[in-house]
Structure formats: C-alpha cells, structure tokens
Design a protein around this motif. Structure first.
Motif, PDB file in Angstrom:
ATOM      1  N   ALA A   1       0.839  -1.211   0.000  1.00  0.00           N
ATOM      2  CA  ALA A   1       0.000   0.000   0.000  1.00  0.00           C
ATOM      3  C   ALA A   1       0.868   1.252   0.000  1.00  0.00           C
ATOM      4  O   ALA A   1       0.539   2.246  -0.666  1.00  0.00           O
ATOM      5  CB  ALA A   1      -0.923  -0.011   1.212  1.00  0.00           C
ATOM      6  N   GLU A   2       1.996   1.223   0.704  1.00  0.00           N
ATOM      7  CA  GLU A   2       2.897   2.392   0.737  1.00  0.00           C
ATOM      8  C   GLU A   2       3.480   2.669  -0.649  1.00  0.00           C
ATOM      9  O   GLU A   2       3.627   3.822  -1.053  1.00  0.00           O
ATOM     10  CB  GLU A   2       4.044   2.159   1.737  1.00  0.00           C
ATOM     11  CG  GLU A   2       3.610   2.040   3.179  1.00  0.00           C
ATOM     12  CD  GLU A   2       3.199   0.619   3.542  1.00  0.00           C
ATOM     13  OE1 GLU A   2       3.580  -0.333   2.836  1.00  0.00           O
ATOM     14  OE2 GLU A   2       2.461   0.472   4.528  1.00  0.00           O
ATOM     15  N   GLU A   3       3.802   1.615  -1.373  1.00  0.00           N
ATOM     16  CA  GLU A   3       4.355   1.784  -2.713  1.00  0.00           C
ATOM     17  C   GLU A   3       3.316   2.373  -3.656  1.00  0.00           C
ATOM     18  O   GLU A   3       3.618   3.257  -4.465  1.00  0.00           O
ATOM     19  CB  GLU A   3       4.844   0.433  -3.230  1.00  0.00           C
ATOM     20  CG  GLU A   3       5.614   0.509  -4.533  1.00  0.00           C
ATOM     21  CD  GLU A   3       6.159  -0.833  -4.970  1.00  0.00           C
ATOM     22  OE1 GLU A   3       6.814  -0.856  -6.032  1.00  0.00           O
ATOM     23  OE2 GLU A   3       5.935  -1.841  -4.283  1.00  0.00           O
ATOM     24  N   MET A   4       2.056   1.931  -3.543  1.00  0.00           N
ATOM     25  CA  MET A   4       0.990   2.487  -4.385  1.00  0.00           C
ATOM     26  C   MET A   4       0.758   3.961  -4.070  1.00  0.00           C
ATOM     27  O   MET A   4       0.586   4.777  -4.980  1.00  0.00           O
ATOM     28  CB  MET A   4      -0.294   1.684  -4.198  1.00  0.00           C
ATOM     29  CG  MET A   4      -0.249   0.332  -4.859  1.00  0.00           C
ATOM     30  SD  MET A   4      -1.833  -0.493  -4.819  1.00  0.00           S
ATOM     31  CE  MET A   4      -1.670  -1.435  -3.312  1.00  0.00           C
ATOM     32  N   GLU A   5       0.771   4.325  -2.800  1.00  0.00           N
ATOM     33  CA  GLU A   5       0.607   5.736  -2.421  1.00  0.00           C
ATOM     34  C   GLU A   5       1.748   6.572  -2.946  1.00  0.00           C
ATOM     35  O   GLU A   5       1.554   7.701  -3.412  1.00  0.00           O
ATOM     36  CB  GLU A   5       0.519   5.852  -0.897  1.00  0.00           C
ATOM     37  CG  GLU A   5      -0.764   5.288  -0.312  1.00  0.00           C
ATOM     38  CD  GLU A   5      -0.740   5.295   1.210  1.00  0.00           C
ATOM     39  OE1 GLU A   5       0.159   5.917   1.808  1.00  0.00           O
ATOM     40  OE2 GLU A   5      -1.641   4.654   1.799  1.00  0.00           O
ATOM     41  N   TYR A   6       2.973   6.046  -2.888  1.00  0.00           N
ATOM     42  CA  TYR A   6       4.158   6.752  -3.372  1.00  0.00           C
ATOM     43  C   TYR A   6       4.019   7.031  -4.874  1.00  0.00           C
ATOM     44  O   TYR A   6       4.294   8.135  -5.337  1.00  0.00           O
ATOM     45  CB  TYR A   6       5.392   5.891  -3.085  1.00  0.00           C
ATOM     46  CG  TYR A   6       6.699   6.531  -3.443  1.00  0.00           C
ATOM     47  CD1 TYR A   6       7.323   7.415  -2.592  1.00  0.00           C
ATOM     48  CD2 TYR A   6       7.329   6.237  -4.664  1.00  0.00           C
ATOM     49  CE1 TYR A   6       8.538   7.983  -2.915  1.00  0.00           C
ATOM     50  CE2 TYR A   6       8.541   6.799  -4.991  1.00  0.00           C
ATOM     51  CZ  TYR A   6       9.148   7.674  -4.111  1.00  0.00           C
ATOM     52  OH  TYR A   6      10.336   8.251  -4.436  1.00  0.00           O
ATOM     53  N   ILE A   7       3.556   6.048  -5.617  1.00  0.00           N
ATOM     54  CA  ILE A   7       3.383   6.220  -7.076  1.00  0.00           C
ATOM     55  C   ILE A   7       2.257   7.208  -7.359  1.00  0.00           C
ATOM     56  O   ILE A   7       2.378   8.074  -8.224  1.00  0.00           O
ATOM     57  CB  ILE A   7       3.101   4.861  -7.737  1.00  0.00           C
ATOM     58  CG1 ILE A   7       4.342   3.980  -7.643  1.00  0.00           C
ATOM     59  CG2 ILE A   7       2.679   5.029  -9.192  1.00  0.00           C
ATOM     60  CD1 ILE A   7       4.107   2.541  -8.060  1.00  0.00           C
ATOM     61  N   GLN A   8       1.155   7.137  -6.626  1.00  0.00           N
ATOM     62  CA  GLN A   8       0.012   8.011  -6.852  1.00  0.00           C
ATOM     63  C   GLN A   8       0.337   9.468  -6.578  1.00  0.00           C
ATOM     64  O   GLN A   8      -0.162  10.360  -7.260  1.00  0.00           O
ATOM     65  CB  GLN A   8      -1.172   7.579  -5.997  1.00  0.00           C
ATOM     66  CG  GLN A   8      -1.847   6.314  -6.470  1.00  0.00           C
ATOM     67  CD  GLN A   8      -2.476   6.492  -7.848  1.00  0.00           C
ATOM     68  OE1 GLN A   8      -2.964   7.548  -8.193  1.00  0.00           O
ATOM     69  NE2 GLN A   8      -2.444   5.428  -8.624  1.00  0.00           N
ATOM     70  N   ARG A   9       1.176   9.735  -5.605  1.00  0.00           N
ATOM     71  CA  ARG A   9       1.495  11.140  -5.294  1.00  0.00           C
ATOM     72  C   ARG A   9       2.598  11.690  -6.185  1.00  0.00           C
ATOM     73  O   ARG A   9       2.922  12.865  -6.130  1.00  0.00           O
ATOM     74  CB  ARG A   9       1.806  11.309  -3.824  1.00  0.00           C
ATOM     75  CG  ARG A   9       3.134  10.795  -3.377  1.00  0.00           C
ATOM     76  CD  ARG A   9       3.431  11.266  -1.954  1.00  0.00           C
ATOM     77  NE  ARG A   9       4.742  10.811  -1.570  1.00  0.00           N
ATOM     78  CZ  ARG A   9       4.979   9.895  -0.663  1.00  0.00           C
ATOM     79  NH1 ARG A   9       3.984   9.338  -0.005  1.00  0.00           N
ATOM     80  NH2 ARG A   9       6.215   9.536  -0.380  1.00  0.00           N
ATOM     81  N   GLY A  10       3.224  10.849  -7.007  1.00  0.00           N
ATOM     82  CA  GLY A  10       4.193  11.337  -7.985  1.00  0.00           C
ATOM     83  C   GLY A  10       5.621  11.291  -7.521  1.00  0.00           C
ATOM     84  O   GLY A  10       6.473  12.002  -8.057  1.00  0.00           O
ATOM     85  N   GLY A  11       5.938  10.503  -6.534  1.00  0.00           N
ATOM     86  CA  GLY A  11       7.327  10.376  -6.100  1.00  0.00           C
ATOM     87  C   GLY A  11       7.597  11.095  -4.804  1.00  0.00           C
ATOM     88  O   GLY A  11       6.681  11.395  -4.041  1.00  0.00           O
ATOM     89  N   PRO A  12       8.867  11.395  -4.535  1.00  0.00           N
ATOM     90  CA  PRO A  12       9.207  12.016  -3.259  1.00  0.00           C
ATOM     91  C   PRO A  12       8.650  13.440  -3.157  1.00  0.00           C
ATOM     92  O   PRO A  12       8.483  14.120  -4.163  1.00  0.00           O
ATOM     93  CB  PRO A  12      10.730  12.019  -3.243  1.00  0.00           C
ATOM     94  CG  PRO A  12      11.119  11.952  -4.662  1.00  0.00           C
ATOM     95  CD  PRO A  12      10.032  11.182  -5.357  1.00  0.00           C
ATOM     96  N   GLU A  13       8.377  13.847  -1.953  1.00  0.00           N
ATOM     97  CA  GLU A  13       7.823  15.195  -1.769  1.00  0.00           C
ATOM     98  C   GLU A  13       8.901  16.219  -1.564  1.00  0.00           C
ATOM     99  O   GLU A  13       9.950  16.011  -1.127  1.00  0.00           O
ATOM    100  CB  GLU A  13       6.883  15.212  -0.561  1.00  0.00           C
ATOM    101  CG  GLU A  13       5.702  14.328  -0.798  1.00  0.00           C
ATOM    102  CD  GLU A  13       4.777  14.250   0.420  1.00  0.00           C
ATOM    103  OE1 GLU A  13       3.593  14.026   0.187  1.00  0.00           O
ATOM    104  OE2 GLU A  13       5.241  14.381   1.558  1.00  0.00           O
TER     105      GLU A  13
END
Length: 107
Positions: A95-107
């Motif tokens: 789930a963390e990996e999917m959220e990371y991809i959905q937000r477009g990478g590092p903040e």
C-alpha cells in the motif's frame, strides 16, 4: 631477443603514430552564419497563406483500408495469468508503494 615485439613496446609506438596523424572531422556542418533567420510572425503568415482550408478532403489513398483483425494466440485473461509460474508473475505491491506512485514520487 628476436624479431618479436612485445605488446608493452608496441603500445607507446601506436600512441605516437596516432598523435602525429592529423585529425579529420567525421561530420561537416554547413555554415549558417550567412543565412538570415525569418521572423516567427512572418513565417506564420506565410504558412497560413500557403495552407489550404480544412474543408478540403484528404486525397484518397492508393489502397482501401484493411479492417483490423485480432492477433492469433492465447488471449490475456485471469486464467492465463494464474497459470504462470511464480517467477513470471508480477509481484504484489504494498500500500505504501501504491501511495508513493500516486502522489508522484518524493515530496
């Protein structure tokens, strides 16, 4: 010490021969300093004058259109994916990996 030349001796000699040889460029570019660059506005106006209106139909092609046919073979389905060995299957995503991809990478 006969007529053989060791590779240690031949390498510096080859470098000297390469250094003496004149450099010949492999690519030659035309001199564009003398060419006048057109103004963007003038180029657009000339393009608009030369382009025919969009209402004219395109010229007919030399051959009739061919209908698309599906490629023969095994269709992609859930059953075919489940039959794959584990080493060929896509690994499950966290789930963390999917959220990371959905937000477009590092903040």
């Amino acid at each position: 010490m006969g007529g053989k030349v060791s590779s240690k001796m031949a390498a510096p000699a080859a470098r000297i021969v390469q250094a003496v040889r004149p450099r010949a460029p492999l690519i030659k570019f035309p001199k564009r300093q003398d060419i006048q660059r057109p103004n963007a506005g003038e180029a657009l106006k000339a393009f608009a004058v030369n382009v025919a209106p969009h209402s004219t139909p395109p010229p007919p092609s030399s051959r009739p259109p061919v209908p698309l046919t599906p490629v023969s073979g095994t269709p992609d389905s859930l059953a075919s994916i489940q039959l794959l060995p584990a080493r060929y299957r896509r690994r499950p995503m966290a789930a963390e990996e999917m959220e990371y991809i959905q937000r477009g990478g590092p903040e």
